[in-house]
Design a protein around this motif. Sequence first.
Motif, mmCIF file in Angstrom:
data_model
loop_
_atom_site.group_PDB
_atom_site.id
_atom_site.type_symbol
_atom_site.label_atom_id
_atom_site.label_comp_id
_atom_site.label_asym_id
_atom_site.label_seq_id
_atom_site.Cartn_x
_atom_site.Cartn_y
_atom_site.Cartn_z
ATOM 1 N N GLN A 42 59.283 6.601 14.892
ATOM 2 C CA GLN A 42 60.585 6.255 14.341
ATOM 3 C C GLN A 42 60.482 4.899 13.686
ATOM 4 N N SER A 43 61.261 4.701 12.646
ATOM 5 C CA SER A 43 61.281 3.434 11.935
ATOM 6 C C SER A 43 62.222 2.458 12.629
ATOM 7 N N VAL A 44 61.802 1.188 12.731
ATOM 8 C CA VAL A 44 62.600 0.139 13.356
ATOM 9 C C VAL A 44 62.662 -1.026 12.386
ATOM 10 N N SER A 45 63.825 -1.622 12.256
ATOM 11 C CA SER A 45 64.008 -2.748 11.343
ATOM 12 C C SER A 45 64.341 -4.004 12.147
ATOM 13 N N ILE A 46 63.685 -5.124 11.809
ATOM 14 C CA ILE A 46 63.989 -6.401 12.457
ATOM 15 C C ILE A 46 64.150 -7.464 11.371
ATOM 16 N N LYS A 47 64.881 -8.502 11.702
ATOM 17 C CA LYS A 47 65.076 -9.606 10.763
ATOM 18 C C LYS A 47 64.162 -10.756 11.159
ATOM 19 N N LEU A 48 63.402 -11.264 10.174
ATOM 20 C CA LEU A 48 62.474 -12.362 10.402
ATOM 21 C C LEU A 48 62.644 -13.405 9.308
ATOM 22 N N SER A 49 62.295 -14.662 9.644
ATOM 23 C CA SER A 49 62.269 -15.700 8.618
ATOM 24 C C SER A 49 61.029 -15.456 7.749
ATOM 25 N N GLU A 50 60.941 -16.130 6.613
ATOM 26 C CA GLU A 50 59.776 -15.984 5.737
ATOM 27 C C GLU A 50 58.496 -16.371 6.486
ATOM 28 N N GLU A 51 58.575 -17.446 7.290
ATOM 29 C CA GLU A 51 57.403 -17.897 8.042
ATOM 30 C C GLU A 51 56.982 -16.853 9.069
ATOM 31 N N GLN A 52 57.965 -16.268 9.754
ATOM 32 C CA GLN A 52 57.665 -15.245 10.748
ATOM 33 C C GLN A 52 57.071 -14.007 10.088
ATOM 34 N N LYS A 53 57.589 -13.639 8.946
ATOM 35 C CA LYS A 53 57.081 -12.471 8.222
ATOM 36 C C LYS A 53 55.622 -12.691 7.822
ATOM 37 N N ALA A 54 55.315 -13.887 7.321
ATOM 38 C CA ALA A 54 53.941 -14.209 6.931
ATOM 39 C C ALA A 54 53.018 -14.165 8.148
ATOM 40 N N LYS A 55 53.481 -14.717 9.272
ATOM 41 C CA LYS A 55 52.669 -14.734 10.491
ATOM 42 C C LYS A 55 52.442 -13.313 11.003
ATOM 43 N N LEU A 56 53.482 -12.473 10.968
ATOM 44 C CA LEU A 56 53.342 -11.085 11.391
ATOM 45 C C LEU A 56 52.288 -10.383 10.545
ATOM 46 N N HIS A 57 52.298 -10.628 9.257
ATOM 47 C CA HIS A 57 51.315 -10.022 8.360
ATOM 48 C C HIS A 57 49.902 -10.491 8.735
ATOM 49 N N GLN A 58 49.741 -11.787 9.038
ATOM 50 C CA GLN A 58 48.434 -12.329 9.407
ATOM 51 C C GLN A 58 47.947 -11.769 10.743
ATOM 52 N N LEU A 59 48.883 -11.514 11.645
ATOM 53 C CA LEU A 59 48.523 -10.989 12.966
ATOM 54 C C LEU A 59 48.135 -9.518 12.937
ATOM 55 N N GLY A 60 48.519 -8.817 11.898
ATOM 56 C CA GLY A 60 48.134 -7.406 11.804
ATOM 57 C C GLY A 60 49.278 -6.456 11.550
ATOM 58 N N GLY A 61 50.494 -6.966 11.374
ATOM 59 C CA GLY A 61 51.628 -6.122 11.022
ATOM 60 C C GLY A 61 52.008 -5.130 12.110
ATOM 61 N N ALA A 62 52.445 -3.949 11.686
ATOM 62 C CA ALA A 62 52.958 -2.935 12.605
ATOM 63 C C ALA A 62 51.934 -2.500 13.659
ATOM 64 N N PRO A 63 50.656 -2.310 13.310
ATOM 65 C CA PRO A 63 49.700 -1.934 14.363
ATOM 66 C C PRO A 63 49.608 -2.994 15.460
ATOM 67 N N TRP A 64 49.688 -4.262 15.090
ATOM 68 C CA TRP A 64 49.641 -5.345 16.073
ATOM 69 C C TRP A 64 50.860 -5.270 16.997
ATOM 70 N N VAL A 65 52.029 -5.035 16.424
ATOM 71 C CA VAL A 65 53.264 -4.939 17.220
ATOM 72 C C VAL A 65 53.169 -3.756 18.177
ATOM 73 N N ARG A 66 52.721 -2.603 17.685
ATOM 74 C CA ARG A 66 52.605 -1.420 18.548
ATOM 75 C C ARG A 66 51.646 -1.691 19.710
ATOM 76 N N ASP A 67 50.522 -2.357 19.425
ATOM 77 C CA ASP A 67 49.555 -2.683 20.472
ATOM 78 C C ASP A 67 50.174 -3.600 21.519
ATOM 79 N N LYS A 68 50.926 -4.609 21.080
ATOM 80 C CA LYS A 68 51.564 -5.548 22.022
ATOM 81 C C LYS A 68 52.579 -4.819 22.898
ATOM 82 N N ILE A 69 53.345 -3.926 22.300
ATOM 83 C CA ILE A 69 54.342 -3.163 23.070
ATOM 84 C C ILE A 69 53.642 -2.270 24.098
ATOM 85 N N ASP A 70 52.569 -1.598 23.671
ATOM 86 C CA ASP A 70 51.840 -0.712 24.594
ATOM 87 C C ASP A 70 51.247 -1.473 25.769
ATOM 88 N N LYS A 71 50.776 -2.691 25.541
ATOM 89 C CA LYS A 71 50.130 -3.479 26.592
ATOM 90 C C LYS A 71 51.125 -4.248 27.474
#
Length: 79
Positions: A42-71
């Motif tokens: 399912q698609s999930v939408s969150i609001k991030l600042s420009e800095e947070q968005k850039a950091k999320l991209h550097q960390l690995g984006g959606a796969p990184w988030v899914r991994d963190k949630i699973d762990k």
Amino acid sequence: MKKITKSIDLEYHSFMSTQKPMGGARPGAGRKPRVAGAPATQSVSIKLSEEQKAKLHQLGGAPWVRDKIDKAKVPTPKE
């Protein structure tokens, strides 16, 4: 003036009638079917600042988030 307008209208309609129609069903169009056995997502939408968005991209984006949630461990409710 009407003669020029009619001429332009006729040229436009003649041009448009020779064009292929836009839209409609096309081979290979549309969402591709899910791989058999793959979990539904399912698609999930969150609001991030420009800095947070850039950091999320550097960390690995959606796969990184899914991994963190699973762990992550789910906290137990306090009574």
